[in-house]
Scaffold this motif. Structure first.
Motif, PDB file in Angstrom:
ATOM      1  N   ASP A  50     -56.917  -8.655   8.886  1.00  0.00           N
ATOM      2  CA  ASP A  50     -58.085  -8.138   8.161  1.00  0.00           C
ATOM      3  C   ASP A  50     -59.355  -8.909   8.534  1.00  0.00           C
ATOM      4  N   ALA A  53     -60.444  -7.792  11.922  1.00  0.00           N
ATOM      5  CA  ALA A  53     -61.083  -6.464  11.862  1.00  0.00           C
ATOM      6  C   ALA A  53     -62.514  -6.598  11.366  1.00  0.00           C
ATOM      7  N   GLU A  54     -62.735  -7.462  10.396  1.00  0.00           N
ATOM      8  CA  GLU A  54     -64.099  -7.687   9.882  1.00  0.00           C
ATOM      9  C   GLU A  54     -64.993  -8.254  10.986  1.00  0.00           C
ATOM     10  N   TRP A  55     -64.475  -9.175  11.797  1.00  0.00           N
ATOM     11  CA  TRP A  55     -65.250  -9.739  12.907  1.00  0.00           C
ATOM     12  C   TRP A  55     -65.631  -8.632  13.894  1.00  0.00           C
ATOM     13  N   PHE A  56     -64.665  -7.770  14.235  1.00  0.00           N
ATOM     14  CA  PHE A  56     -64.954  -6.655  15.136  1.00  0.00           C
ATOM     15  C   PHE A  56     -66.056  -5.782  14.533  1.00  0.00           C
ATOM     16  N   ARG A  57     -65.934  -5.466  13.237  1.00  0.00           N
ATOM     17  CA  ARG A  57     -66.916  -4.617  12.548  1.00  0.00           C
ATOM     18  C   ARG A  57     -68.308  -5.262  12.598  1.00  0.00           C
ATOM     19  N   GLU A  58     -68.386  -6.553  12.267  1.00  0.00           N
ATOM     20  CA  GLU A  58     -69.668  -7.263  12.250  1.00  0.00           C
ATOM     21  C   GLU A  58     -70.316  -7.310  13.630  1.00  0.00           C
ATOM     22  N   ASN A  59     -69.508  -7.267  14.666  1.00  0.00           N
ATOM     23  CA  ASN A  59     -70.026  -7.353  16.024  1.00  0.00           C
ATOM     24  C   ASN A  59     -70.140  -5.991  16.699  1.00  0.00           C
ATOM     25  N   GLY A  60     -70.003  -4.932  15.904  1.00  0.00           N
ATOM     26  CA  GLY A  60     -70.198  -3.587  16.421  1.00  0.00           C
ATOM     27  C   GLY A  60     -69.167  -3.145  17.432  1.00  0.00           C
ATOM     28  N   PRO A  62     -65.235  -1.610  18.434  1.00  0.00           N
ATOM     29  CA  PRO A  62     -64.187  -0.765  17.860  1.00  0.00           C
ATOM     30  C   PRO A  62     -63.046  -1.638  17.331  1.00  0.00           C
ATOM     31  N   ILE A  63     -62.519  -1.252  16.196  1.00  0.00           N
ATOM     32  CA  ILE A  63     -61.458  -2.033  15.560  1.00  0.00           C
ATOM     33  C   ILE A  63     -60.109  -1.511  16.028  1.00  0.00           C
TER      34      ILE A  63
END
Length: 84
Positions: A50, A53-60, A62-63
């Protein structure tokens, strides 16, 4: 934002194999703090997924799809035997 100093734990192959075989090992960081090396629980592993996934989301970015419960169990299964 300043980067935190990198902390290291020096571990022998024996200690790594013991931990990977399901035996928690108490090790020391290079500055002397004791830490325990162990296999995470499935819940701890999911929390790590989780956070990733948040790191991927924050960095734009794809998760990736999260691993299935079967994959998590396989990843966390201790190695058979191991050094004694």
């Amino acid at each position: 934002m300043s980067a935190e100093p990198r902390r290291e734990v020096l571990a022998t192959p024996f200690e790594l194999l013991r931990a990977a075989s399901g035996h928690p090992m108490t090790l020391s960081t290079t500055d002397g703090e004791e830490v325990v090396l162990r296999i995470p629980t499935p819940e701890e592993y999911r929390e790590t997924v989780d956070r990733a996934a948040e790191w991927f989301r924050e960095n734009g970015l794809p998760i990736p799809d999260p691993p299935s419960d079967d994959v998590i169990r396989a990843v966390l299964r201790p190695l058979p035997g191991g050094p004694r």
